[in-house]
Write a protein that holds these residues in place. Structure first.
Motif, PDB file in Angstrom:
ATOM      1  N   GLN A  51     -92.714 -11.596 -66.646  1.00 36.83           N
ATOM      2  CA  GLN A  51     -93.195 -10.184 -66.449  1.00 36.83           C
ATOM      3  C   GLN A  51     -94.785 -10.268 -67.208  1.00 36.83           C
ATOM      4  O   GLN A  51     -94.745 -10.817 -68.199  1.00 36.83           O
ATOM      5  CB  GLN A  51     -92.196  -9.483 -67.412  1.00 36.83           C
ATOM      6  CG  GLN A  51     -90.954  -9.353 -66.966  1.00 36.83           C
ATOM      7  CD  GLN A  51     -89.923  -8.537 -67.836  1.00 36.83           C
ATOM      8  OE1 GLN A  51     -90.196  -8.459 -68.832  1.00 36.83           O
ATOM      9  NE2 GLN A  51     -88.619  -8.412 -67.305  1.00 36.83           N
ATOM     10  N   LEU A  69    -100.020  -1.648 -64.013  1.00 43.97           N
ATOM     11  CA  LEU A  69     -98.821  -2.147 -63.206  1.00 43.97           C
ATOM     12  C   LEU A  69     -97.891  -2.905 -64.010  1.00 43.97           C
ATOM     13  O   LEU A  69     -98.519  -3.832 -64.779  1.00 43.97           O
ATOM     14  CB  LEU A  69     -99.427  -2.798 -61.973  1.00 43.97           C
ATOM     15  CG  LEU A  69    -100.234  -2.268 -61.081  1.00 43.97           C
ATOM     16  CD1 LEU A  69    -101.026  -3.311 -59.788  1.00 43.97           C
ATOM     17  CD2 LEU A  69     -99.959  -1.015 -60.297  1.00 43.97           C
ATOM     18  N   VAL A  71     -95.452  -6.124 -63.522  1.00 43.45           N
ATOM     19  CA  VAL A  71     -95.385  -7.137 -62.384  1.00 43.45           C
ATOM     20  C   VAL A  71     -94.310  -7.878 -62.795  1.00 43.45           C
ATOM     21  O   VAL A  71     -94.245  -8.396 -63.852  1.00 43.45           O
ATOM     22  CB  VAL A  71     -96.570  -7.882 -62.228  1.00 43.45           C
ATOM     23  CG1 VAL A  71     -96.425  -8.927 -61.215  1.00 43.45           C
ATOM     24  CG2 VAL A  71     -97.901  -6.889 -61.971  1.00 43.45           C
ATOM     25  N   SER A  75     -90.766  -7.279 -58.133  1.00 44.21           N
ATOM     26  CA  SER A  75     -91.278  -5.806 -57.810  1.00 44.21           C
ATOM     27  C   SER A  75     -92.714  -5.462 -58.599  1.00 44.21           C
ATOM     28  O   SER A  75     -93.017  -6.365 -59.529  1.00 44.21           O
ATOM     29  CB  SER A  75     -90.270  -4.712 -58.351  1.00 44.21           C
ATOM     30  OG  SER A  75     -90.328  -4.556 -59.759  1.00 44.21           O
ATOM     31  N   ILE A  76     -93.429  -4.630 -58.338  1.00 45.15           N
ATOM     32  CA  ILE A  76     -94.790  -4.156 -58.902  1.00 45.15           C
ATOM     33  C   ILE A  76     -94.696  -2.802 -58.989  1.00 45.15           C
ATOM     34  O   ILE A  76     -94.272  -2.151 -58.125  1.00 45.15           O
ATOM     35  CB  ILE A  76     -95.888  -4.538 -58.037  1.00 45.15           C
ATOM     36  CG1 ILE A  76     -96.121  -5.924 -57.869  1.00 45.15           C
ATOM     37  CG2 ILE A  76     -97.269  -4.024 -58.659  1.00 45.15           C
ATOM     38  CD1 ILE A  76     -97.238  -6.541 -57.189  1.00 45.15           C
ATOM     39  N   THR A  77     -94.596  -2.349 -60.459  1.00 54.24           N
ATOM     40  CA  THR A  77     -94.230  -0.878 -60.405  1.00 54.24           C
ATOM     41  C   THR A  77     -95.659  -0.220 -61.124  1.00 54.24           C
ATOM     42  O   THR A  77     -96.228  -1.001 -62.052  1.00 54.24           O
ATOM     43  CB  THR A  77     -93.308  -0.602 -61.521  1.00 54.24           C
ATOM     44  OG1 THR A  77     -92.056  -1.282 -61.093  1.00 54.24           O
ATOM     45  CG2 THR A  77     -92.837   0.809 -61.640  1.00 54.24           C
ATOM     46  N   THR A  78     -96.067   0.813 -60.633  1.00 58.35           N
ATOM     47  CA  THR A  78     -97.180   1.709 -61.234  1.00 58.35           C
ATOM     48  C   THR A  78     -96.680   2.337 -62.418  1.00 58.35           C
ATOM     49  O   THR A  78     -95.795   3.225 -62.446  1.00 58.35           O
ATOM     50  CB  THR A  78     -97.906   2.837 -60.355  1.00 58.35           C
ATOM     51  OG1 THR A  78     -98.216   1.977 -59.240  1.00 58.35           O
ATOM     52  CG2 THR A  78     -98.851   3.310 -60.867  1.00 58.35           C
TER      53      THR A  78
END
Length: 121
Positions: A51, A69, A71, A75-78
């Motif tokens: 992560q 972000l 990462v 997944s990639i999350t804003t």
């Protein structure tokens, strides 16, 4: 030209075309060259082995935005969106995950070792 020599010629020709094809593909939009300059890495903060938090700049001109972000391998999350900071320096290009440098650069360590313990050249 005998059949064996013709086969050898075509084998060598195909082997020579592989790097040429990869080189050309790298410079086309299909290979990812079309998006150059649209996104750049600002910084990376490793959280664990799988992560990290990455800040990237997207857009150009007045439409520039920074995205923070999260990462992970799946997944990639804003996490946050903000205006660009003018005083920030862009991070060096990131390599594959896990290969980012954590300490002094190899060249710096090598230079210290070459100088010796007393600091003389």
């Amino acid at each position: 030209m005998s059949n064996g020599l013709a086969s050898l010629f075509w084998f060598v020709a195909i082997l020579a075309l592989i790097p040429l094809s990869l080189w050309l593909l790298k410079r086309t939009p299909i290979g990812g060259a079309g998006g150059a300059g649209v996104i750049r890495s600002i910084g990376t903060l490793p959280i664990s082995t799988n992560q990290r938090i990455v800040t990237v700049e997207v857009g150009a001109g007045d439409e520039r935005r920074w995205l923070v972000l999260g990462v992970t391998p799946s997944s990639i999350t804003t996490l946050h969106t903000m205006d660009p900071q003018d005083d920030a320096v862009a991070a060096p290009p990131m390599g594959p995950p896990g290969l980012q440098t954590v300490g002094p650069a190899f060249a710096q360590v090598l230079a210290k070792l070459r100088r010796g313990k007393d600091g003389s050249p």
